[in-house]
Design an enzyme around this catalytic site. Sequence first.
Site, PDB file in Angstrom:
ATOM      1  CG  HIS A  41      -2.241  -0.680   0.914  1.00  0.00           C
ATOM      2  ND1 HIS A  41      -2.363  -2.051   0.889  1.00  0.00           N
ATOM      3  CD2 HIS A  41      -3.461  -0.188   0.617  1.00  0.00           C
ATOM      4  CE1 HIS A  41      -3.616  -2.373   0.599  1.00  0.00           C
ATOM      5  NE2 HIS A  41      -4.301  -1.257   0.431  1.00  0.00           N
ATOM      6  CE  LYS A 106      -6.471 -10.318  11.929  1.00  0.00           C
ATOM      7  NZ  LYS A 106      -5.989 -11.546  12.536  1.00  0.00           N
TER       8      LYS A 106
END
Length: 187
Positions: A41, A106
Amino acid sequence: MAEQRVHRVTAPLSDEAVAAIRAGDRVLITGIIYTARDAAHKRMVESLERGEPLPFDPKGAVIYYVGPTPPKPGQVIGSAGPTTSVRMDKYTPAVLAQGVKAVIGKGYRSEEVKKALVQYRSLYLVSTGGAGALLARQIKAARVIAYEDLGPEAIRELQVVDFPTVCIHDIYGGDQYAEGQKAWKLA
């Protein structure tokens, strides 16, 4: 609490498919999804800041926050469970702005990410932590497409069939975690 619905969607995702999904719905994904964790990222956002494109077509894309383990002989991929999403929060709005329609991980997301999900009409989906070996069964093919030097954190293109997720944040501002907490307090 509203009845949980099940959606079978094909990735890349269409705007119509995304619009039909609400927080709390189960979502089974078939098609192509991409892996990317923190290091990937960071590189993607740095590339965007230099005016360079992402290493995959972001239109309708699904990104799975995972760093899979190496496959054993005869396996397509090793254990492939979701990682904690908050580590991607500082990069997520910039990636969603490119047309990514869902991210899978999550845990909780920041208020900035929740706002970006609504703004860019994208979903936050979760998969079960600790179930990486079971989730890997839904991955039928895997290949590294970018940042190979990152090892497990390289960007991979995964071909998945009925990859199981639950929508936590939808494009309307729905928040399944908040709903669950309210229901728990009422019980």
